[in-house]
Design an enzyme around this catalytic site. Structure first.
Site, short mmCIF file in Angstrom:
data_model
loop_
_atom_site.label_atom_id
_atom_site.label_comp_id
_atom_site.label_asym_id
_atom_site.label_seq_id
_atom_site.Cartn_x
_atom_site.Cartn_y
_atom_site.Cartn_z
N PHE A 1 -45.25 76.78 -35.17
CA PHE A 1 -46.31 75.91 -34.37
C PHE A 1 -45.98 74.43 -34.28
O PHE A 1 -44.91 73.98 -35.31
CB PHE A 1 -47.62 76.05 -34.80
CG PHE A 1 -48.50 76.86 -34.23
CD1 PHE A 1 -48.08 78.08 -33.44
CD2 PHE A 1 -49.92 76.46 -33.90
CE1 PHE A 1 -49.07 78.70 -32.75
CE2 PHE A 1 -50.87 77.41 -33.37
CZ PHE A 1 -50.01 78.52 -32.85
N GLN B 1 -58.83 65.13 -29.84
CA GLN B 1 -57.65 65.89 -29.42
C GLN B 1 -57.68 66.53 -28.17
O GLN B 1 -58.70 67.33 -28.11
CB GLN B 1 -57.08 67.14 -30.60
CG GLN B 1 -55.92 67.69 -30.30
CD GLN B 1 -55.34 68.73 -31.40
OE1 GLN B 1 -55.97 69.56 -31.58
NE2 GLN B 1 -54.68 68.19 -32.48
N HIS C 1 -55.87 69.32 -26.13
CA HIS C 1 -54.68 70.30 -26.30
C HIS C 1 -53.79 70.13 -25.23
O HIS C 1 -54.39 70.18 -23.82
CB HIS C 1 -55.53 71.63 -26.32
CG HIS C 1 -54.39 73.03 -26.68
ND1 HIS C 1 -53.36 73.12 -25.83
CD2 HIS C 1 -54.40 73.50 -27.89
CE1 HIS C 1 -52.71 74.25 -26.52
NE2 HIS C 1 -53.51 74.37 -27.88
N LEU D 1 -58.11 77.72 -22.45
CA LEU D 1 -56.98 77.35 -23.38
C LEU D 1 -56.05 78.26 -23.01
O LEU D 1 -56.15 79.40 -22.94
CB LEU D 1 -57.66 77.42 -24.89
CG LEU D 1 -56.54 76.83 -25.93
CD1 LEU D 1 -56.43 75.15 -25.79
CD2 LEU D 1 -56.91 77.33 -27.18
N GLU E 1 -51.24 77.66 -27.99
CA GLU E 1 -49.82 77.24 -28.84
C GLU E 1 -48.71 78.19 -28.95
O GLU E 1 -47.62 77.82 -28.98
CB GLU E 1 -50.02 76.16 -29.86
CG GLU E 1 -48.88 75.00 -30.23
CD GLU E 1 -49.26 74.16 -31.11
OE1 GLU E 1 -48.32 73.90 -31.91
OE2 GLU E 1 -50.27 73.63 -30.98
N ARG F 1 -49.48 68.03 -31.15
CA ARG F 1 -50.05 68.25 -29.70
C ARG F 1 -50.25 66.60 -29.04
O ARG F 1 -50.41 66.79 -27.95
CB ARG F 1 -51.63 68.77 -30.01
CG ARG F 1 -51.29 70.18 -30.54
CD ARG F 1 -52.65 70.67 -31.03
NE ARG F 1 -52.51 72.10 -30.99
CZ ARG F 1 -53.24 72.97 -31.40
NH1 ARG F 1 -54.65 72.63 -31.67
NH2 ARG F 1 -53.21 74.36 -31.38
N HIS G 1 -60.31 69.44 -26.81
CA HIS G 1 -60.14 70.49 -27.64
C HIS G 1 -60.87 70.36 -28.93
O HIS G 1 -61.63 71.26 -29.26
CB HIS G 1 -58.67 70.86 -27.63
CG HIS G 1 -58.40 72.34 -28.25
ND1 HIS G 1 -58.87 73.32 -28.14
CD2 HIS G 1 -57.46 72.19 -29.49
CE1 HIS G 1 -58.46 74.28 -29.18
NE2 HIS G 1 -57.72 73.61 -30.10
N ARG H 1 -54.66 66.81 -35.58
CA ARG H 1 -54.55 68.00 -36.20
C ARG H 1 -53.32 68.93 -35.64
O ARG H 1 -53.31 69.06 -34.58
CB ARG H 1 -55.89 68.96 -35.88
CG ARG H 1 -56.09 70.40 -36.50
CD ARG H 1 -57.01 70.87 -36.35
NE ARG H 1 -57.35 71.40 -34.96
CZ ARG H 1 -56.79 72.36 -34.31
NH1 ARG H 1 -55.87 73.18 -35.04
NH2 ARG H 1 -57.13 72.45 -33.05
#
Length: 531
Positions: A111, A225, A227, A237, A240, A271, A334, A368
């Protein structure tokens, strides 16, 4: 209604907290449907935990701090990384199943922003599997009661001590209190402040607002954040995991543009970096239909069908076969890194009030890492439940404050609404303002325009007309959204630098003197530097 512990929220953090204090009388009060209306069930990508001997807690700790712009609370980060593996094993005991390798070890994928492949998963529906296990396990305990479709509109606080909350029944329109010896906020974030978001409709920042109104401290509320990858026009969404499995981003010129923004990590950059890169490509005319391409057609079909099954089916419903053609994606609101300021026991500055999950701040700093949120729900959900249980067991007093006047004031406020404006029109104005001035790229002029607009909307609150329970719900949500929008905007004005998810084009550099946290509390705002 009276109970030992009141948990407000219906996602992974709330469920894990309830499990931890299951030998007490527990009421879980949910604005939507338990296990179905929170963000956890929608989380697709995975859960970060150190299992591989080649990985280490130190690496996970450092990755999380670095991704968070070094303004995370290091004590909370340490708790997260050390407890994440244990809580994943607990999830399997509760009944959740994670993908395994051929030799039986928990499967892990890469990730963004991580130095090791430590994201555990169940295909691309990890959150759904986690909630399934938690709900199945919770159903065994008779002392845990679940109330659905009730909205917390006010905490019951007297002399800085929380005694529960006042609720609006979203079916009948009744207003009623639930008194509790300890209260846990697990209400999630506030993605619905933006017109394009991955969040469900319930996420209007209620927990942030009702706690702030009673004097709770909040931390780093400017850190929102986006995304990088949502379906264009919907915000739904695109996990990721798509990039983790090898998805490639390119613009209308067929250019793999991430080489311009992070040559080393490319699509697996953090991100904030990927979201700003996509935003710039679109703004500078290299986008396509309001987004950019995200392509996995070079991957084997069986990888897409098995590891990205949800994405494959999601796009197929729109007539796009991602095995053969690229997706079109753009950033979507997000996650909130900011939130209620908590200590290592999930205690807030209000006695008897605890917080966990996305409504709590300080864990993820300025940005995050993908995969850390699901781990956060379980690690800090367990701690909040345990701390609330201990708090109840150590109590000597049994006080139920008289809230007749507070209930009367709420009804008087509602009955005073007699204008011609529908709440939704004002909500729409607020969302457009947030997207235009308080989103991915900000500047002082725009932020001040946003504050001015929020004040104008606030002046129109008394002109709202209420036709039924839906309007009543929207009215209280609008009030909460205004409170949270102002907290974000004021904090964003205060932080005169760019760090993580907070990007100021008038202050584009990250400055050492701003390495710290912005604390906001009842009309007070201050900066606390991290030494």
């Amino acid at each position: 209604m009276e109970t030992d512990i009141l948990i407000i929220g219906g996602g992974g953090a709330a469920a894990r907290a309830a499990i931890e204090c299951r030998n007490k009388n527990v009421v879980i009060a949910v604005k939507g449907l338990f296990g179905k209306s929170g963000c956890t069930v929608m989380a697709e990508g995975g859960y970060n935990a150190v299992f591989n001997p080649k990985d280490s807690f130190e690496k996970h700790f450092y990755d999380t701090l670095k991704g968070g712009g070094y303004i995370n609370n290091p004590k909370l980060v340490e708790i997260l990384v050390k407890n994440a593996p244990k809580e994943l094993i607990n999830l399997e005991k509760f009944g959740a199943l994670f993908d395994r390798t051929e030799d039986g070890f928990i499967a892990q994928r890469p990730f963004g922003g991580q130095s090791f492949n430590r994201t555990c998963y169940c295909g691309d529906r990890t959150g759904h599997e986690i909630m399934r296990g938690l709900m199945e396990y919770l159903s065994k305990f008779e002392r845990i009661k679940i109330l659905e479709e009730v909205m917390a509109i006010k905490l019951i606080v007297e002399d800085n001590r929380c005694y529960g909350a006042i609720f609006l029944d979203l079916i009948s329109g009744n207003i009623f209190p639930i008194f509790a010896k300890a209260t846990i906020l697990a209400t999630g974030g506030a993605g619905q402040l933006y017109p394009i978001t991955s969040n469900p409709i319930q996420k209007t920042g209620d927990g942030f607002a009702i706690a702030y109104n009673e004097g709770a401290e909040l931390i780093d509320m400017e850190m929102v954040q986006f995304h990088p990858t949502g379906m264009v026009g919907t915000g739904i969404l695109v996990t990721e995991a798509v990039r983790g499995e090898g998805g490639i981003l390119y613009n209308k010129n067929k250019e793999r543009f991430m080489a311009r923004y992070d040559k080393e990590k490319m699509e697996l950059s953090t991100r904030d970096v990927v979201a700003r890169a996509i935003y710039r490509e679109i703004k500078e005319g290299r986008g396509v239909n309001g987004g950019v391409y995200l392509d996995v057609s070079h991957l084997p079909k069986e990888v897409i069908e098995k590891k990205l099954e949800t994405m494959y089916k999601q796009f197929l419903r729109f007539g796009i076969d991602i095995r053969k053609e690229p997706m079109i994606v753009s950033p979507t609101a997000h996650h909130f890194m900011g939130g209620l300021k908590i200590n290592e026991k999930c205690e807030t500055n209000i006695k008897g009030l605890f917080a966990c999950g996305e409504v709590a701040g300080g864990i993820h700093g300025a940005n995050r890492l993908g995969g850390n949120a699901l781990a956060d729900t379980q690690v800090f959900g367990a701690i909040a439940g345990r701390s609330a249980k201990e708090f109840v067991e150590e109590l000597s007093e049994k006080t139920v404050p008289n809230i007749g006047e507070e209930i009367f004031n709420i009804w008087e406020e509602i009955e005073g609404l007699s204008g011609n404006i529908t709440p939704y029109n004002l909500i729409d104005e607020l969302k457009k303002t947030m997207w235009e001035y308080v989103s991915i790229i900000r500047n002082e002029d725009g932020l001040k325009k946003a504050l001015k607009k929020f004040n104008e909307i606030e002046k129109n609150l008394s002109e709202i007309k209420i036709h039924g329970v839906v309007d009543l719900k929207n009215y209280f949500e609008l009030k909460n959204m205004l409170t949270v929008a102002k907290l974000i905007t004021k904090s964003a004005i205060y932080r005169k630098e760019s760090r993580g998810a907070h990007y100021r084009e008038d202050f584009p550099e990250t400055k050492d003197e701003w390495k710290g946290n912005i604390i906001i509390q009842k009309d007070k705002i201050c900066f606390k530097k991290i030494i």
